[in-house]
Design an enzyme around this catalytic site. Structure first.
Site, PDB file in Angstrom:
ATOM      1  N   ARG A 175       0.882  -1.181   0.000  1.00 53.99           N
ATOM      2  CA  ARG A 175       0.000   0.000   0.000  1.00 53.99           C
ATOM      3  C   ARG A 175       0.906   1.214   0.000  1.00 53.99           C
ATOM      4  NH1 ARG A 175      -5.223   1.591   3.599  1.00 53.99           N
ATOM      5  NH2 ARG A 175      -6.064   0.150   2.066  1.00 53.99           N
TER       6      ARG A 175
ATOM      7  N   HIS B  50      -7.342   0.642  -6.327  1.00 48.86           N
ATOM      8  CA  HIS B  50      -7.542  -0.200  -5.128  1.00 48.86           C
ATOM      9  C   HIS B  50      -8.257  -1.473  -5.592  1.00 48.86           C
ATOM     10  CE1 HIS B  50      -7.749  -1.319  -1.063  1.00 48.86           C
ATOM     11  NE2 HIS B  50      -8.590  -0.445  -0.571  1.00 48.86           N
TER      12      HIS B  50
ATOM     13  N   GLN C 269     -10.204  -3.915  -3.215  1.00 50.06           N
ATOM     14  CA  GLN C 269     -11.469  -3.394  -2.713  1.00 50.06           C
ATOM     15  C   GLN C 269     -12.587  -3.601  -3.738  1.00 50.06           C
ATOM     16  OE1 GLN C 269     -12.128  -1.680   0.487  1.00 50.06           O
ATOM     17  NE2 GLN C 269     -14.131  -2.345  -0.239  1.00 50.06           N
TER      18      GLN C 269
ATOM     19  N   ASP D 195     -17.229   7.405  -1.316  1.00 49.93           N
ATOM     20  CA  ASP D 195     -15.949   7.284  -0.613  1.00 49.93           C
ATOM     21  C   ASP D 195     -15.610   8.667  -0.062  1.00 49.93           C
ATOM     22  OD1 ASP D 195     -13.483   6.358   0.296  1.00 49.93           O
ATOM     23  OD2 ASP D 195     -12.534   6.278  -1.688  1.00 49.93           O
TER      24      ASP D 195
ATOM     25  N   CYS E 159     -16.358   1.918   0.931  1.00 52.18           N
ATOM     26  CA  CYS E 159     -15.222   1.039   1.227  1.00 52.18           C
ATOM     27  C   CYS E 159     -14.712   1.236   2.647  1.00 52.18           C
ATOM     28  CB  CYS E 159     -14.117   1.224   0.197  1.00 52.18           C
ATOM     29  SG  CYS E 159     -13.319   2.836   0.271  1.00 52.18           S
TER      30      CYS E 159
ATOM     31  N   ARG F 228     -13.906  -8.386   2.048  1.00 49.28           N
ATOM     32  CA  ARG F 228     -12.472  -8.223   1.766  1.00 49.28           C
ATOM     33  C   ARG F 228     -11.739  -9.516   2.140  1.00 49.28           C
ATOM     34  NH1 ARG F 228     -10.107  -3.132   1.593  1.00 49.28           N
ATOM     35  NH2 ARG F 228      -8.294  -4.335   0.957  1.00 49.28           N
TER      36      ARG F 228
HETATM   37  N1   CP Z   1     -11.202   0.063   2.591  1.00 44.63           N
HETATM   38  C1   CP Z   1      -9.938  -0.013   3.012  1.00 44.63           C
HETATM   39  O1   CP Z   1      -9.004  -0.286   2.254  1.00 44.63           O
HETATM   40  O2   CP Z   1      -9.767   0.246   4.338  1.00 44.63           O
HETATM   41  P1   CP Z   1      -8.399   0.426   5.116  1.00 44.63           P
HETATM   42  O3   CP Z   1      -7.821   1.757   4.699  1.00 44.63           O
HETATM   43  O4   CP Z   1      -8.790   0.390   6.564  1.00 44.63           O
HETATM   44  O5   CP Z   1      -7.477  -0.696   4.749  1.00 44.63           O
HETATM   45  N1  NVA Z   2      -9.986   6.793  -1.356  1.00 42.99           N
HETATM   46  C1  NVA Z   2      -9.603   6.376  -0.034  1.00 42.99           C
HETATM   47  C2  NVA Z   2      -9.836   4.920   0.137  1.00 42.99           C
HETATM   48  C3  NVA Z   2      -9.492   4.384   1.496  1.00 42.99           C
HETATM   49  C4  NVA Z   2      -9.663   2.900   1.609  1.00 42.99           C
HETATM   50  C5  NVA Z   2      -8.140   6.715   0.201  1.00 42.99           C
HETATM   51  O1  NVA Z   2      -7.324   6.503  -0.695  1.00 42.99           O
HETATM   52  O2  NVA Z   2      -7.818   7.206   1.281  1.00 42.99           O
END
Ligand code: CP
Ligand code: NVA
Length: 302
Positions: free
Chosen positions: A103, A130, A133, A221, A261, A289
């Site tokens: 990540r 992502h 997700q 989101d 999400c 997930r």
């Molecule tokens: N939706 C998601 O990826 O959540 P986190 O940021 O908690 O991993």
């Molecule tokens: N769009 C958000 C998603 C978090 C899971 C971010 O990137 O912070």
């Protein structure tokens, strides 16, 4: 040959279908208390340059349930934070572990890691994609609406990593996608063009009411993603008309579900009434997930 999941476009439609079917099966097995440990002796490294609750815990729990182990590498705690080159990191990790979840910020970082690793690399979120997700979300959608070809899905809010990921899903599967994003906050232009060129039913508007009319799935989101914290106040103003609230939800089909999400900012992109209401599928979505990623890990690392 090793396979990676850097964006949804790394998979074929058939592979997505197979993973979704397998995820459903693994979910049922878990409900029955059936043990399934095909990844015994396997290790997953998890490089996180941004915070996480769901992605970290679902991957770690998933690896444990499949009989494997995971190693969490927190933001700033690898030598990459002190400029060890990504290719060197990729080569070294390939000697220790069987797969990597990463990540981070730039999609290019994930791509570079994958190019130099001999082991599967899974994108656990970047600024632009992502995939884990959205693929898990397809499992949630399928549980309620088995036939995707008649499905209308709306995306309301920022044209961010999740919006892009929904476009990549629409490039492979047959649902119709309406995106409502404010001017200047649109999703990736190249992906939109690809959808247009290939005749996919992907439509962009600035009108949230138009986007949700008659849909079965409404998605939203956060307005400021990780890394955009200092833009949050300005974005709150721009995105105000894009809140998913009871009024907006009334325009969708009566059987419509709402996806988020998570993490959510209640009172901004979504009201508590909707997120905690009967049409919210966000908690099943978070659970899925785990099941989808177990199917993915079994396939990539097994
Ligand atoms: N939706 C998601 O990826 O959540 P986190 O940021 O908690 O991993
Ligand atoms: N769009 C958000 C998603 C978090 C899971 C971010 O990137 O912070």
């Amino acid at each position: 040959m090793k396979r990676d999941l850097l964006t949804v476009l790394d998979l074929t439609r058939e592979e997505i279908e197979a993973l979704l079917a397998r995820a459903r099966e693994l979910k049922a097995w878990q409900r029955q208390g059936r043990s399934h440990t095909p990844l015994a002796g396997k290790t997953l490294a998890m490089i996180f340059d941004k915070p996480s609750t769901r992605t970290r815990v679902s991957f770690e729990a998933g690896m444990a349930q499949l009989g494997g182990t995971s190693i969490y590498l927190a933001p700033g705690q690898t030598q990459m934070a002190r400029n060890e080159p990504i290719p060197d990191t990729a080569r070294v990790l390939s000697r220790y572990v069987n797969g990597v979840v990463i990540r981070t910020f730039a999609q290019e970082t994930v791509e570079e890691l994958a190019r130099h690793a001999d082991i599967p690399v899974i994108n656990g979120l970047t600024d632009t994609h992502h995939p884990c997700q959205v693929l898990s979300d397809l499992l949630t959608v399928r549980e309620r609406f088995p036939d995707l070809s008649h499905l209308k899905v709306a995306w309301v809010g920022d044209g961010n990593n999740m919006a892009n990921s929904w476009i990549t899903a629409a490039l492979h599967l047959d649902f119709t996608l309406y995106l409502a994003c404010p001017k200047g906050y649109e999703p990736d232009t190249a992906l939109l063009q690809q959808a247009q060129k290939t005749g996919k039913r992907v439509y962009l508007t600035q009108d949230p009411q138009a986007a949700v009319a008659d849909v079965q799935v409404i998605n939203t989101d956060v307005w400021a993603s990780m890394g955009q914290e200092e833009e949050a106040a300005a974005r709150r103003q721009v995105f105000k008309p894009y809140q998913v609230n009871s009024e907006l939800l009334k325009l969708a089909r009566p059987e419509a579900i709402v996806l988020h999400c998570l993490p959510a900012h209640r009172g901004e992109e979504i009201t508590s009434e909707v997120l905690d209401g009967p049409q919210s599928a966000a908690w099943d979505q978070a659970e899925n997930r785990l099941h989808f990623q177990k199917a993915l890990l079994e396939w990539l690392l097994g």
